[in-house]
Motif scaffolding. Structure first.
Motif, PDB file in Angstrom:
ATOM      1  N   THR A  62       0.832  -1.199   0.000  1.00 38.17           N
ATOM      2  CA  THR A  62       0.000   0.000   0.000  1.00 38.17           C
ATOM      3  C   THR A  62       0.868   1.251   0.000  1.00 38.17           C
ATOM      4  N   ARG A  66       0.358   5.117   0.636  1.00 39.90           N
ATOM      5  CA  ARG A  66      -0.626   6.052   1.194  1.00 39.90           C
ATOM      6  C   ARG A  66      -0.055   7.467   1.162  1.00 39.90           C
ATOM      7  N   GLU A 101      -1.011  11.582   2.204  1.00 40.78           N
ATOM      8  CA  GLU A 101      -1.906  12.475   2.944  1.00 40.78           C
ATOM      9  C   GLU A 101      -1.651  13.928   2.557  1.00 40.78           C
ATOM     10  N   THR A 132      -6.814  11.715   2.253  1.00 42.02           N
ATOM     11  CA  THR A 132      -5.815  10.690   1.937  1.00 42.02           C
ATOM     12  C   THR A 132      -6.140  10.011   0.615  1.00 42.02           C
ATOM     13  N   ALA A 133      -5.087   9.510  -0.039  1.00 39.68           N
ATOM     14  CA  ALA A 133      -5.244   8.753  -1.288  1.00 39.68           C
ATOM     15  C   ALA A 133      -4.384   7.496  -1.201  1.00 39.68           C
ATOM     16  N   TYR A 134      -4.772   6.478  -1.983  1.00 41.31           N
ATOM     17  CA  TYR A 134      -4.098   5.184  -1.916  1.00 41.31           C
ATOM     18  C   TYR A 134      -3.800   4.655  -3.315  1.00 41.31           C
ATOM     19  N   SER A 144      -9.263   7.448  -3.705  1.00 41.40           N
ATOM     20  CA  SER A 144      -9.567   8.061  -2.413  1.00 41.40           C
ATOM     21  C   SER A 144      -9.846   7.023  -1.329  1.00 41.40           C
ATOM     22  N   THR A 145     -10.000   5.741  -1.730  1.00 37.16           N
ATOM     23  CA  THR A 145     -10.195   4.664  -0.749  1.00 37.16           C
ATOM     24  C   THR A 145      -9.257   3.505  -1.075  1.00 37.16           C
ATOM     25  N   LEU A 146      -8.809   2.814  -0.040  1.00 35.67           N
ATOM     26  CA  LEU A 146      -7.937   1.662  -0.233  1.00 35.67           C
ATOM     27  C   LEU A 146      -8.666   0.533  -0.951  1.00 35.67           C
ATOM     28  N   SER A 147      -9.944   0.360  -0.655  1.00 34.57           N
ATOM     29  CA  SER A 147     -10.703  -0.729  -1.280  1.00 34.57           C
ATOM     30  C   SER A 147     -10.770  -0.562  -2.796  1.00 34.57           C
ATOM     31  N   ALA A 148     -10.888   0.664  -3.284  1.00 37.11           N
ATOM     32  CA  ALA A 148     -10.936   0.912  -4.731  1.00 37.11           C
ATOM     33  C   ALA A 148      -9.583   0.594  -5.374  1.00 37.11           C
TER      34      ALA A 148
END
Length: 215
Positions: free
Chosen positions: A94, A96, A98, A141-143, A202-206
């Motif tokens: 990951t 990440r 911010e 935050t962005a991932y 914008s989400t880790l799941s995406a």
């Protein structure tokens, strides 16, 4: 005498009738002229209102467009980055980021450019040419995700990674110099081999979904 009086009265009546006709005609002209002026004034007034309203709307639209243009690229520092790794059949790294600003939004384009252990070229994108962008609000935050689902993708332990952001146009880079993220100094252990990196989300799941390691 009677005939003369009759002629005089007839002449007087004729003069009176002619005077009344002239007065009525003049009154009608004045009335039409007044109506015409009133109509013209009303038309001009309406035109001013329409033009004024159009200018106001155009001004509001220009202001909104200017606000969108003023959202700058996100600044790149190691303090704003974090790397972590999840192992297993659907393992991944990951990335990440911010936006640590408390007042300003910023934009990330496409994917991060990651060059592990001074590699000459950064990791390729999972979906090149997708034209993705993420606008982060203050403290947002962005991932991005690097899938490590195969031995080749998992590779070996890395010492550091040079990070750079992409620019607005596809394939371009921001003007800032790459920053080097030292894993030992950040107390992180990261293993990456022949893999790819996703776009920013914008989400880790995406990001995991695009990497093929999502649920």
């Amino acid at each position: 005498m009677t005939a003369r009086r009759t002629r005089r009265r007839s002449a007087a009546y004729a003069a009176l009738a002619l005077g009344l006709a002239g007065s009525l005609a003049l009154t009608g002209c004045n009335s039409n002229s007044s109506k015409s002026k009133s109509s013209s004034s009303s038309s001009k007034s309406k035109k001013r209102k329409i033009i004024g309203g159009g200018a106001a709307v155009a001004g509001a639209g220009a202001g909104a467009a200017a606000n969108r243009r003023h959202v700058s690229n996100c600044s790149l520092t190691t303090a704003r980055l974090r790397f972590s790794q999840a192992s297993g059949p659907k393992g991944y790294v990951t990335v990440r980021y911010e936006n640590s600003s408390s007042t300003l939004s910023c934009t990330l384009y496409d994917a991060p450019l990651l060059s592990f252990n001074q590699a000459k070229t950064p990791l390729p994108m999972v979906k090149p040419g997708s034209g993705n962008l993420v606008t982060l609000r203050p403290h947002g935050t962005a991932y991005a995700v690097v899938p490590t689902t195969t031995p080749a993708a998992l590779g070996a332990k890395q010492k550091n990674v040079a990070v750079q952001f992409m620019g607005r146009s596809e394939g371009s880079r921001t003007t800032g110099q790459p920053v080097t993220y030292d894993f030992a100094a950040k107390y992180a252990t990261i293993s990456v081999g022949q893999s790819k990196v996703t776009n920013w989300f914008s989400t880790l799941s995406a990001a995991k979904l695009e990497a093929g390691v999502g649920n």
